[in-house]
Design a protein around this motif. Structure first.
Motif, PDB file in Angstrom:
ATOM      1  N   THR A  80     -16.850 -26.618 -45.597  1.00 27.01           N
ATOM      2  CA  THR A  80     -15.528 -26.892 -46.144  1.00 27.01           C
ATOM      3  C   THR A  80     -14.873 -27.981 -45.318  1.00 27.01           C
ATOM      4  O   THR A  80     -15.006 -28.011 -44.092  1.00 27.01           O
ATOM      5  N   SER A 120     -16.535 -26.022 -49.992  1.00 24.76           N
ATOM      6  CA  SER A 120     -16.273 -27.198 -50.824  1.00 24.76           C
ATOM      7  C   SER A 120     -17.332 -27.319 -51.912  1.00 24.76           C
ATOM      8  O   SER A 120     -18.454 -26.824 -51.773  1.00 24.76           O
ATOM      9  N   LEU A 228     -10.280 -32.048 -54.374  1.00 29.26           N
ATOM     10  CA  LEU A 228     -10.116 -31.771 -52.948  1.00 29.26           C
ATOM     11  C   LEU A 228      -8.806 -31.075 -52.607  1.00 29.26           C
ATOM     12  O   LEU A 228      -8.728 -30.348 -51.622  1.00 29.26           O
TER      13      LEU A 228
END
Length: 330
Positions: A80, A120, A228
């Motif tokens: 992440t 992520s 993001l």
């Protein structure tokens, strides 16, 4: 929610990676290369870290982390990326700074925030290429600006004309740069058109008064097509338009200020967007005029930048183009 057995903090630089596990007081410094990644894997195996149950936490660096991220994806290691400002604000007062210390702090941050951290999404090849093209375009634009400055200075100081050898060389290089910039911009448009999601969001962004093509490209790149950042406020913090309070008890009452830890290039582009909106968007014009009655121009400009960010995220979330004088249904 997955329970991670190991949290690794990674401080990224161009040539090296500092990797730390605060829980076990372990640290490793490696090259930011395939050779270094192999040593990292051996280090994890030697310390009995199951990579399937390991979460890697690292900061945005603007590109230096991409090779390591590609390695993590190839090995199915969860990772992440966190804003450096968010990590810094979570630490309170700190003393001393080096890469190893920073890596431990990032690991400690991951351990403290583990309940709200999520891995992520995999890298988007289009986003990597878009950032590379924008970075090269910026270099060409800066080079052109330097040549243009040299051209004006030489003509002013020496009174020469376009037959001068140096002037002819400069003019030729400027002409070449203009052609290269145009080629890069055409490649950016071509890349955006290959993705329906990118193209749709690009059209939404450029429908907003003040947001031109370059601002739209940079917003798409640095939000990774709005994957993001969870909301407008987090992106505004990243860009550096959210003021933070500076007070303590009754003795310290500083004026709120924006942080210097921000993406300065994005902030600069938003400056131009805000100025254009303040000149051509009736809603922004009215908003700015009200604010100027009690605030200085610089603060109002910052308010307008935040308002544009809110507008951007709202339209992207709804998948709608900007419509002037739009009224919500009752």
């Amino acid at each position: 929610m997955k329970n991670w057995n190991v949290i690794l903090g990674v401080d990224v630089s161009k040539l090296t990676l500092d990797i730390s596990c605060a829980a076990h007081n372990l640290h490793l410094k490696i090259e930011n290369s395939s050779k270094g990644f192999g040593l990292f894997k051996k280090w994890c195996n030697g310390n009995a870290f199951d990579l399937k149950d390991t979460l890697v936490v690292l900061e945005f660096t603007g590109g230096y982390e991409y090779r390591f991220i590609q390695f993590c994806e190839s090995q199915r290691i969860a990772y992440t990326r966190i804003s450096g400002l968010e990590i810094k604000n979570s630490m309170g007062m700190i003393r001393g700074k080096n890469d190893q210390v920073d890596a431990f702090r990032i690991s400690r941050y991951g351990e403290e925030k583990i309940k709200r951290l999520t891995p992520s999404k995999p890298l988007d090849v289009n986003m990597i290429m878009l950032k590379q093209l924008l970075s090269f375009r910026k270099r060409l634009v800066r080079e052109r600006a330097g040549l243009d400055s040299t051209l004006k200075e030489r003509k002013h100081m020496y009174g020469v004309n376009n037959t001068d050898l140096v002037i002819r060389i400069i003019l030729g290089k400027i002409k070449s740069n203009n052609k290269y910039i145009q080629d890069v911009e055409q490649e950016i448009i071509k890349l955006i058109k290959t993705s329906e999601g990118l193209l749709q969001n690009y059209r939404i962004l450029t429908s907003i008064k003040g947001i031109g093509k370059v601002n739209a490209w940079m917003t798409l790149a640095y939000t990774e097509n709005f994957n993001l950042f969870a909301d407008a406020r987090k992106y505004a913090v990243y860009v550096g338009v959210i003021p933070f309070e500076r007070s303590s008890g009754t003795s310290v009452k500083g004026r709120p200020r924006v942080s210097h830890m921000a993406q300065k290039e994005l902030k600069q582009e938003l400056n131009q967007a805000a100025k254009t909106a303040m000149a051509h968007d009736p809603e922004i014009i009215a908003y700015a005029e009200r604010k100027l009655q009690s605030k200085c121009y610089k603060l109002v400009l910052n308010n307008v930048k935040f308002k544009l960010i809110l507008r951007i995220f709202s339209l992207i979330k709804r998948g709608e183009m900007y419509v002037e004088n739009y009224k919500r249904a009752a």
